[in-house]
Design an enzyme around this catalytic site. Structure first.
Site, PDB file in Angstrom:
ATOM      1  N   LYS A 112       0.228  81.473  10.855  1.00 50.87           N
ATOM      2  CA  LYS A 112      -0.685  81.192  11.958  1.00 50.87           C
ATOM      3  C   LYS A 112      -2.134  81.062  11.489  1.00 50.87           C
ATOM      4  CE  LYS A 112       2.544  81.697  15.232  1.00 50.87           C
ATOM      5  NZ  LYS A 112       3.754  82.118  14.535  1.00 50.87           N
TER       6      LYS A 112
HETATM    7  C1  PLP Z   1       5.070  81.969  14.891  1.00 56.46           C
HETATM    8  C2  PLP Z   1       6.027  82.239  13.778  1.00 56.46           C
HETATM    9  C3  PLP Z   1       7.201  81.487  13.620  1.00 56.46           C
HETATM   10  C4  PLP Z   1       7.616  80.434  14.614  1.00 56.46           C
HETATM   11  O1  PLP Z   1       6.739  79.352  14.671  1.00 56.46           O
HETATM   12  P1  PLP Z   1       6.773  78.371  15.930  1.00 56.46           P
HETATM   13  O2  PLP Z   1       5.666  77.409  15.680  1.00 56.46           O
HETATM   14  O3  PLP Z   1       6.545  79.216  17.133  1.00 56.46           O
HETATM   15  O4  PLP Z   1       8.112  77.741  15.947  1.00 56.46           O
HETATM   16  C5  PLP Z   1       7.992  81.746  12.531  1.00 56.46           C
HETATM   17  N1  PLP Z   1       7.686  82.717  11.644  1.00 56.46           N
HETATM   18  C6  PLP Z   1       6.583  83.464  11.767  1.00 56.46           C
HETATM   19  C7  PLP Z   1       6.309  84.534  10.774  1.00 56.46           C
HETATM   20  C8  PLP Z   1       5.707  83.248  12.818  1.00 56.46           C
HETATM   21  O5  PLP Z   1       4.598  83.995  12.942  1.00 56.46           O
END
Ligand code: PLP
Length: 463
Positions: A112
């Site tokens: 993120k």
């Molecule tokens: C947010 C997240 C995901 C999923 O990503 P999306 O864009 O919601 O599909 C997978 N792994 C981790 C560690 C995340 O923080």
């Protein structure tokens, strides 16, 4: 470059407006009116450029007249200087023809950060120019919240309120949100699951009075700028492995479908891609929808990969819109039906479009645990449970053909409780996570009740 809503009921807007608005006023999601394209030569050229330079090219393509090329370059340079690897998102070899793309080298140890570090700089720049402040409210399944807090803390233009599901996120994830003491940050621990948090946030955006009163904005993966920022690493990874001459397969651990859709965006922009594998944990709504064309909500269950404990994958609407040939009324009808009944059957044309480009794989808890152990034993590499879901899915693919890149979405230090017994404790440590242990935490516990949340935010925005 202008943006339109997947539901067709909102006027086209600029990148600046899309950034600040989040969700479109008709309840749809914004997508570019037309896809910008890179030529094969441009894509091949990405292999020799720094990550921030490629990011600036992609950002400029989506920002249009909102930002100059120089502004894009300096914002991207600053954003990715916070990463602890010179490549920002390095590729590591797992076994023959299989790679992991480490997306967790940013300040909060999950992918993120890739989008959020850039987003916060975009907000501050645009709001400073306009002389405005606003309130960002975001629901998090664990990692978005920490990344947003870290990126926006101390901002003079943004107040940030995070909603997370009480007890459903890891200690390290929680501390990244609750330990910063900045006055522009508030954390709400909601008695419910992630879908409850997300439903409350969506409800806030539908309340016109409230939206105006607090100047509401959103940085969930419905925010287009996040998707744009995440499409960058598909280009850099594929170019490093020989694209565009050699197509690449990507395996994407998925919850809200933002990251997987970012891969589709890269493909729409000209990156040849063999397939995108959508890897889910036992919350398998997307794997089921891709298999049988029926998008049907189940009960969210808690797993060891909590960032993917999601039954309503917001960004799936963007794919359905594309798969329907950008037919907004049919997209609107499908998602209105889904909102009412919890299920919708996708038209055949949409199913075929998806089957040509995507493949869904659901991975059980036992398989996730076994995968973490197997990778540790074979390579002395500790992976986190989200990455493990991806790696398990990648092992199901036939070996032949294009290189397989699994997105590694979080550092194992965020989920030390899932490390195998024979891994030494140091393997699951990271100085950034350790530095938070024992610090005072700030959060407010609330019921899963939109009115309580609204009252809190109105008060916070006045303060
Ligand atoms: C947010 C997240 C995901 C999923 O990503 P999306 O864009 O919601 O599909 C997978 N792994 C981790 C560690 C995340 O923080």
């Amino acid at each position: 470059m202008r943006y339109i809503s997947t539901r067709g009921g909102a006027a086209p807007v600029t990148f600046e407006d899309v950034l600040l608005a989040g969700l479109a006023p008709d309840g749809g999601l914004y997508v570019p009116e037309a896809w910008p394209r890179f030529t094969a030569d441009e894509i091949a050229g990405f292999a020799s450029q720094p990550y921030a330079a490629v990011a600036a090219r992609v950002l400029k393509a989506f920002a249009g007249d909102t930002l100059s090329a120089e502004a894009c370059e300096s914002l991207c340079r600053e954003a990715y200087a916070t990463f602890d690897h010179p490549a920002a998102t390095p590729l590591v070899e797992l076994d023959a023809n299989r790679w992991m793309l480490e997306l967790f080298r940013g300040p909060t140890l999950a992918f993120k950060d890739v989008a959020m570090q850039l987003l916060a700089r975009l907000y501050d720049r645009i709001l400073a120019q306009r002389g405005e402040t606003l309130t960002i409210v975001a629901a998090t399944s664990g990692d978005t919240g920490g990344a947003a807090v870290e990126a926006f803390r101390g901002s003079r233009h943004v107040r940030l309120v995070i909603l997370f599901p009480d007890g459903r996120i890891s200690d390290v994830q929680r501390r990244f949100m609750t330990t910063p003491a900045d006055a522009n940050i508030a954390c709400l621990s909601v008695a419910g699951d992630f879908d409850d948090c997300q439903a409350i946030v969506k409800g806030l955006f539908r309340d016109d009075d409230f939206r105006e009163a607090v100047r509401l904005s959103g940085v969930n993966s419905i925010n287009w700028a996040r998707i744009a920022a995440q499409s960058v690493y598909y280009f850099t990874a594929a170019a490093a492995l020989g694209a565009p001459q050699r197509p690449v397969r990507f395996v994407v651990p998925t919850g809200n479908f933002g990251d997987a859709f970012a891969g589709h965006v890269a493909a729409q922009m000209g990156l040849p891609m063999e397939q995108i594998v959508v890897a889910t944990n036992s919350n398998d709504i997307l794997a089921r929808a891709l298999r049988d064309g029926r998008y049907a909500r189940g009960e969210a269950v808690a797993t060891q990969s909590p960032a993917m404990d999601i039954q309503i994958a917001s960004n799936f609407e963007r794919l359905v819109f594309e798969a329907l040939g950008r037919d907004a009324p049919t997209t609107a009808a499908a998602f209105e039906q889904f909102a009412k009944t919890g299920a919708v059957t996708l038209p055949d044309a949409a199913r075929r479009y998806m089957a040509d480009r995507f493949r869904g794989e659901a991975v059980s808890e036992a398989e996730t645990t076994a995968t973490i152990a197997k990778v540790w034993q074979s390579s002395d590499r500790l992976i986190d449970p989200h990455t493990a879901v991806g790696v398990a899915a990648s092992w199901r693919l036939p070996d032949a053909g294009a290189p397989i890149v699994t997105l590694s979405t979080a550092s194992p230090a965020k989920f030390p409780e899932t490390a195998p017994a024979d891994a030494p404790p140091e393997a699951a440590r990271h100085r950034r996570a350790e530095a938070l242990a024992g610090l005072p935490e700030r959060m407010t516990r609330v019921p899963a009740d939109a009115d309580v949340v609204k009252a809190f935010i109105r008060e916070f925005a006045r303060a």
